[in-house]
Write an enzyme that holds these catalytic residues in place. Structure first.
Site, PDB file in Angstrom:
ATOM      1  N   HIS A   1      42.695  35.388  39.356  1.00 21.66           N
ATOM      2  CA  HIS A   1      41.520  35.432  40.222  1.00 21.66           C
ATOM      3  C   HIS A   1      40.278  35.472  39.346  1.00 21.66           C
ATOM      4  O   HIS A   1      40.152  36.309  38.459  1.00 21.66           O
ATOM      5  CB  HIS A   1      41.557  36.653  41.141  1.00 21.66           C
ATOM      6  CG  HIS A   1      40.540  36.578  42.240  1.00 21.66           C
ATOM      7  ND1 HIS A   1      39.213  36.878  42.035  1.00 21.66           N
ATOM      8  CD2 HIS A   1      40.643  36.209  43.534  1.00 21.66           C
ATOM      9  CE1 HIS A   1      38.555  36.716  43.170  1.00 21.66           C
ATOM     10  NE2 HIS A   1      39.400  36.303  44.097  1.00 21.66           N
TER      11      HIS A   1
ATOM     12  N   LEU B   1      45.328  39.612  50.707  1.00 20.55           N
ATOM     13  CA  LEU B   1      44.604  38.688  49.845  1.00 20.55           C
ATOM     14  C   LEU B   1      43.930  39.422  48.686  1.00 20.55           C
ATOM     15  O   LEU B   1      43.125  40.335  48.907  1.00 20.55           O
ATOM     16  CB  LEU B   1      43.567  37.917  50.658  1.00 20.55           C
ATOM     17  CG  LEU B   1      42.732  36.884  49.882  1.00 20.55           C
ATOM     18  CD1 LEU B   1      43.632  35.780  49.342  1.00 20.55           C
ATOM     19  CD2 LEU B   1      41.644  36.291  50.787  1.00 20.55           C
ATOM     20  N   ASP B   2      44.273  39.005  47.463  1.00 22.60           N
ATOM     21  CA  ASP B   2      43.653  39.529  46.238  1.00 22.60           C
ATOM     22  C   ASP B   2      43.837  41.042  46.084  1.00 22.60           C
ATOM     23  O   ASP B   2      43.037  41.712  45.438  1.00 22.60           O
ATOM     24  CB  ASP B   2      42.153  39.187  46.185  1.00 22.60           C
ATOM     25  CG  ASP B   2      41.899  37.696  46.193  1.00 22.60           C
ATOM     26  OD1 ASP B   2      42.784  36.947  45.748  1.00 22.60           O
ATOM     27  OD2 ASP B   2      40.822  37.279  46.660  1.00 22.60           O
ATOM     28  N   GLU B   3      44.887  41.589  46.679  1.00 16.76           N
ATOM     29  CA  GLU B   3      45.125  43.030  46.614  1.00 16.76           C
ATOM     30  C   GLU B   3      46.423  43.371  45.884  1.00 16.76           C
ATOM     31  O   GLU B   3      46.816  44.528  45.821  1.00 16.76           O
ATOM     32  CB  GLU B   3      45.180  43.621  48.035  1.00 16.76           C
ATOM     33  CG  GLU B   3      43.876  43.532  48.818  1.00 16.76           C
ATOM     34  CD  GLU B   3      42.861  44.575  48.375  1.00 16.76           C
ATOM     35  OE1 GLU B   3      43.233  45.461  47.579  1.00 16.76           O
ATOM     36  OE2 GLU B   3      41.707  44.500  48.812  1.00 16.76           O
TER      37      GLU B   3
END
Length: 291
Positions: free
Chosen positions: A198, A233-235
């Site tokens: 990311h 998401l993105d965790e």
């Protein structure tokens, strides 16, 4: 003493911490005619969990083969209720690379693979863009799959990707700047074996255009995060992060340019550690035994 990869293996384990684990594990390896080459351990006092990574080798041909050592270790594992894995060091992990238009991470991984810096067997490259997008890259015979995706075809496209994973016996999927959000179903199917890079220092600036978000906030540090993919998401659990200092003179385009360098090195480190069994799950976090 044999130091060939064929005679070496890596043992990783985790469990509730209790006395005697290290003594029994090392004792078992000694009994099997093995020598410990590298050992790292961590006691998480907050959770009460114990983690270890041990690289060992068969001292000579009188020691049992790795498969037999692994089979016999079941007795030790049951005694301490271990979550464990023992993998021969000469076993190359099979990796599928997913990419979109931006190919700097893909190019970097291919280079590191080609020079032997990252040991892996690349089972294929999947992109939602045609192969002409990467005409400047040498895929060196690696199968390329153009799987276009729209909102209407997303389920079918993901089914095809998962089919490739199964067909090629892929161990690890890498989202090398693959700019598609995976469905909950696909994230679950790839749990613990899908790594994303990311282009932001998570948990800050999630979602679209993080460098523009960072520029608008006037940040003095930008970064990148490599993490395991989850339905959130993105965790997902973070494997590696890095940052670089910037100033008020840097434009959003400057941040993007500098960010590419951070993304490349962070993803490469995270993948190499994952393939070398240096990353152990600890709830929503990871324990990373760096080399």
């Amino acid at each position: 003493m044999s130091l060939s990869l064929a005679d070496q293996a890596v043992l990783t384990l985790s469990s509730v911490n209790r006395p005697g684990i290290v003594a029994r594990v090392s004792g078992y390896l000694f009994e099997q005619g093995c020598n410990i080459l590298e050992a790292q351990q961590y006691d998480d006092t907050a959770s009460g969990q114990f983690f270890a990574r041990i690289r060992f080798n068969r001292v000579d041909d009188t020691a049992p083969p790795i498969d037999a050592i692994r089979e016999g270790f079941e007795t030790v594992a049951r005694r301490f209720d271990l979550v464990w894995r023992m993998r021969p060091c000469d076993e190359e992990r099979r990796v599928l690379l997913l990419v979109s238009k931006f190919d700097h991470c893909l190019a970097d991984l291919l280079y590191r693979w080609r020079i032997g810096e990252i040991r892996m067997a690349i089972t294929g490259i999947v992109s939602n863009h045609p192969i002409e997008t990467y005409r400047h890259l040498d895929f060196d015979g690696i199968p390329f799959h153009h799987l276009a995706v729209t909102r209407e075809t997303k389920r079918q496209q993901e089914t095809e990707i998962l089919g490739l994973v199964e067909e090629t016996r892929t161990d690890t999927v890498v989202l090398a700047r693959y700019m598609q959000v995976l469905s909950d179903e696909m994230s679950a199917a790839l749990a613990g074996r899908c790594i994303n890079i990311h282009h932001s220092f998570l948990p800050g600036f999630k979602g679209a255009k993080p460098y523009h978000q960072a520029h608008a906030r006037g940040v003095k540090l930008i970064g990148a995060t490599a993490h395991y993919v989850t339905a959130d998401l993105d965790e997902g659990p973070i494997i590696e992060q890095d940052v670089e200092r910037i100033s008020h003179q840097d434009s959003a385009d400057d941040l993007i340019r500098k960010g590419r360098d951070i993304e490349r090195r962070v993803l490469a480190r995270a993948l190499a550690w994952h393939l070398d069994d240096r990353v152990l799950m600890n709830g929503h976090r990871t324990v990373v035994f760096r080399d």
